[in-house]
Design a protein around this motif. Structure first.
Motif, PDB file in Angstrom:
ATOM      1  N   GLN A  14      51.475  27.560  42.468  1.00  0.00           N
ATOM      2  CA  GLN A  14      50.511  28.531  41.950  1.00  0.00           C
ATOM      3  C   GLN A  14      49.404  28.734  42.978  1.00  0.00           C
ATOM      4  O   GLN A  14      49.094  27.848  43.772  1.00  0.00           O
ATOM      5  CB  GLN A  14      49.907  28.034  40.630  1.00  0.00           C
ATOM      6  CG  GLN A  14      50.915  27.827  39.523  1.00  0.00           C
ATOM      7  CD  GLN A  14      51.345  29.143  38.888  1.00  0.00           C
ATOM      8  OE1 GLN A  14      50.802  30.202  39.185  1.00  0.00           O
ATOM      9  NE2 GLN A  14      52.335  29.076  38.014  1.00  0.00           N
ATOM     10  N   GLN A  15      48.797  29.903  42.969  1.00  0.00           N
ATOM     11  CA  GLN A  15      47.730  30.226  43.908  1.00  0.00           C
ATOM     12  C   GLN A  15      46.397  30.331  43.174  1.00  0.00           C
ATOM     13  O   GLN A  15      46.345  30.691  42.000  1.00  0.00           O
ATOM     14  CB  GLN A  15      48.031  31.550  44.639  1.00  0.00           C
ATOM     15  CG  GLN A  15      49.239  31.453  45.580  1.00  0.00           C
ATOM     16  CD  GLN A  15      49.500  32.768  46.292  1.00  0.00           C
ATOM     17  OE1 GLN A  15      49.341  33.840  45.716  1.00  0.00           O
ATOM     18  NE2 GLN A  15      49.929  32.687  47.534  1.00  0.00           N
ATOM     19  N   PHE A  16      45.316  30.005  43.890  1.00  0.00           N
ATOM     20  CA  PHE A  16      43.990  30.059  43.283  1.00  0.00           C
ATOM     21  C   PHE A  16      42.954  30.250  44.380  1.00  0.00           C
ATOM     22  O   PHE A  16      43.231  30.155  45.574  1.00  0.00           O
ATOM     23  CB  PHE A  16      43.707  28.772  42.498  1.00  0.00           C
ATOM     24  CG  PHE A  16      43.463  27.568  43.377  1.00  0.00           C
ATOM     25  CD1 PHE A  16      42.185  27.142  43.665  1.00  0.00           C
ATOM     26  CD2 PHE A  16      44.535  26.867  43.935  1.00  0.00           C
ATOM     27  CE1 PHE A  16      41.964  26.049  44.481  1.00  0.00           C
ATOM     28  CE2 PHE A  16      44.320  25.756  44.741  1.00  0.00           C
ATOM     29  CZ  PHE A  16      43.032  25.359  45.025  1.00  0.00           C
ATOM     30  N   GLY A  17      41.735  30.506  43.967  1.00  0.00           N
ATOM     31  CA  GLY A  17      40.589  30.632  44.869  1.00  0.00           C
ATOM     32  C   GLY A  17      39.341  30.179  44.153  1.00  0.00           C
ATOM     33  O   GLY A  17      39.398  29.718  43.013  1.00  0.00           O
ATOM     34  N   PRO A  21      36.458  37.063  42.925  1.00  0.00           N
ATOM     35  CA  PRO A  21      37.802  37.590  42.633  1.00  0.00           C
ATOM     36  C   PRO A  21      38.646  37.801  43.885  1.00  0.00           C
ATOM     37  O   PRO A  21      39.861  37.622  43.843  1.00  0.00           O
ATOM     38  CB  PRO A  21      37.507  38.917  41.922  1.00  0.00           C
ATOM     39  CG  PRO A  21      36.132  38.759  41.361  1.00  0.00           C
ATOM     40  CD  PRO A  21      35.395  37.905  42.332  1.00  0.00           C
ATOM     41  N   GLU A  22      38.023  38.187  44.997  1.00  0.00           N
ATOM     42  CA  GLU A  22      38.817  38.444  46.200  1.00  0.00           C
ATOM     43  C   GLU A  22      39.395  37.172  46.798  1.00  0.00           C
ATOM     44  O   GLU A  22      40.247  37.236  47.699  1.00  0.00           O
ATOM     45  CB  GLU A  22      37.968  39.166  47.265  1.00  0.00           C
ATOM     46  CG  GLU A  22      36.719  38.437  47.677  1.00  0.00           C
ATOM     47  CD  GLU A  22      35.483  38.904  46.900  1.00  0.00           C
ATOM     48  OE1 GLU A  22      34.378  38.811  47.462  1.00  0.00           O
ATOM     49  OE2 GLU A  22      35.644  39.380  45.752  1.00  0.00           O
ATOM     50  N   ASN A  23      38.959  36.012  46.315  1.00  0.00           N
ATOM     51  CA  ASN A  23      39.473  34.743  46.831  1.00  0.00           C
ATOM     52  C   ASN A  23      40.579  34.152  45.974  1.00  0.00           C
ATOM     53  O   ASN A  23      40.962  32.998  46.168  1.00  0.00           O
ATOM     54  CB  ASN A  23      38.330  33.721  46.927  1.00  0.00           C
ATOM     55  CG  ASN A  23      37.209  34.187  47.831  1.00  0.00           C
ATOM     56  OD1 ASN A  23      37.438  34.917  48.804  1.00  0.00           O
ATOM     57  ND2 ASN A  23      35.983  33.779  47.514  1.00  0.00           N
ATOM     58  N   VAL A  24      41.094  34.938  45.032  1.00  0.00           N
ATOM     59  CA  VAL A  24      41.994  34.392  44.035  1.00  0.00           C
ATOM     60  C   VAL A  24      43.291  33.835  44.627  1.00  0.00           C
ATOM     61  O   VAL A  24      43.906  32.922  44.085  1.00  0.00           O
ATOM     62  CB  VAL A  24      42.300  35.459  42.962  1.00  0.00           C
ATOM     63  CG1 VAL A  24      43.122  36.588  43.558  1.00  0.00           C
ATOM     64  CG2 VAL A  24      43.003  34.846  41.764  1.00  0.00           C
ATOM     65  N   ARG A  25      43.733  34.324  45.759  1.00  0.00           N
ATOM     66  CA  ARG A  25      44.985  33.868  46.367  1.00  0.00           C
ATOM     67  C   ARG A  25      44.746  33.135  47.691  1.00  0.00           C
ATOM     68  O   ARG A  25      45.588  33.152  48.581  1.00  0.00           O
ATOM     69  CB  ARG A  25      45.927  35.053  46.598  1.00  0.00           C
ATOM     70  CG  ARG A  25      46.376  35.723  45.305  1.00  0.00           C
ATOM     71  CD  ARG A  25      47.410  36.802  45.556  1.00  0.00           C
ATOM     72  NE  ARG A  25      47.864  37.399  44.321  1.00  0.00           N
ATOM     73  CZ  ARG A  25      48.806  36.912  43.532  1.00  0.00           C
ATOM     74  NH1 ARG A  25      49.424  35.785  43.900  1.00  0.00           N
ATOM     75  NH2 ARG A  25      49.155  37.507  42.416  1.00  0.00           N
ATOM     76  N   THR A  26      43.615  32.459  47.789  1.00  0.00           N
ATOM     77  CA  THR A  26      43.280  31.771  49.039  1.00  0.00           C
ATOM     78  C   THR A  26      44.147  30.539  49.259  1.00  0.00           C
ATOM     79  O   THR A  26      44.638  30.297  50.362  1.00  0.00           O
ATOM     80  CB  THR A  26      41.795  31.358  49.030  1.00  0.00           C
ATOM     81  OG1 THR A  26      40.988  32.519  48.829  1.00  0.00           O
ATOM     82  CG2 THR A  26      41.426  30.690  50.342  1.00  0.00           C
TER      83      THR A  26
END
Length: 253
Positions: A14-17, A21-26
């Motif tokens: 899973q991806q998170f940030g 919001p723009e860091n959600v897939r960091t």
């Protein structure tokens, strides 16, 4: 993970940030570890969400605050070594190995894990020491008060003691009578004090790490210390009462 994922969800891959919001897939989750607490000032609070990233992996955030956080989180503040060597022997070798790897790496101190943990509990140890000091003072005051009450009771009962001895009571029975009266007060104090001690221990358990509100050993030591103090405080007036001559006691007012 329980805070962010449902029980049936698999956190791996899973991806998170963080924060924006723009860091959600960091970041991508590649492993899970148990809850841990690293802030020494918050050890009595629930573990906060945290994650580990490789030291060499950085993110070019656009936000200034996020950029500062990213910069400050990429410093080697400590190394954990599992070894049976004593710290004094290990330190020179550790400095030499780190210097060979990178001359910019500096060893400021070498401590055992026990020493490191103890440094994190300075405030808790101070509270515990202060509570122990108050306990000792309270025990001394209780012994002094019990001595005064017992001595006053013996003085008031001088005539009674003389009559008992004139009627055949020996010194042992007089000693037993005085000591029973003193320990009767101790028993009453323990009956009232133990529940209060458990209640205070419940409050202290929230302030001191690793302290349980129910500690039979500590309560036993405290009760035994109070009993010993009561015995020492009451034996002096009891011996004095047992040594009174019957005729002198009968003439006492």
């Amino acid at each position: 993970m329980k805070r962010f994922f449902k029980p049936e969800e698999d956190p791996l891959d899973q991806q998170f940030g963080i924060d924006l919001p723009e860091n959600v897939r960091t970041w991508r989750i590649v492993g899970i570890v148990r809850d841990a607490k690293f802030a020494g000032f918050a050890l009595d609070r629930p573990a906060r969400p945290m994650f580990f990233v490789p030291l060499a992996q950085t993110v070019d955030y656009k936000h200034d605050l996020m950029r500062r956080i990213e910069f400050q989180s990429h410093f080697v503040r400590g190394l954990l070594l599992v070894t049976s060597m004593p710290p004094g022997t290990l330190e020179p070798q550790l400095k030499r190995v780190l210097a060979e790897a990178d001359p910019n790496l500096t060893v400021t101190s070498v401590r055992t894990l026990r020493e490191q943990v103890e440094r994190s509990f300075d405030q808790q140890r101070a509270v515990a020491s202060l509570a122990g000091l108050f306990g000792i003072v309270a025990l001394v005051l209780a012994a002094i008060g019990l001595y005064g009450v017992t001595a006053y009771s013996v003085a008031r009962r001088t005539n009674e003691i003389g009559i008992r001895m004139a009627l055949g009571a020996d010194r042992g029975s007089v000693l037993g009578m005085i000591l029973r009266g003193a320990f009767r007060r101790v028993v009453v104090g323990l009956v009232l004090g133990v529940p209060l001690a458990v209640g205070v221990g419940y409050w202290l358990s929230a302030q001191l790490y690793g302290v349980s509100f129910w500690d039979p050993a500590a309560l036993g030591v405290a009760a035994g210390s109070l009993a010993a103090a009561a015995f020492i405080a009451s034996i002096v007036p009891a011996v004095r009462a047992a040594g009174i001559a019957p005729m002198r006691a009968l003439r006492a007012e």
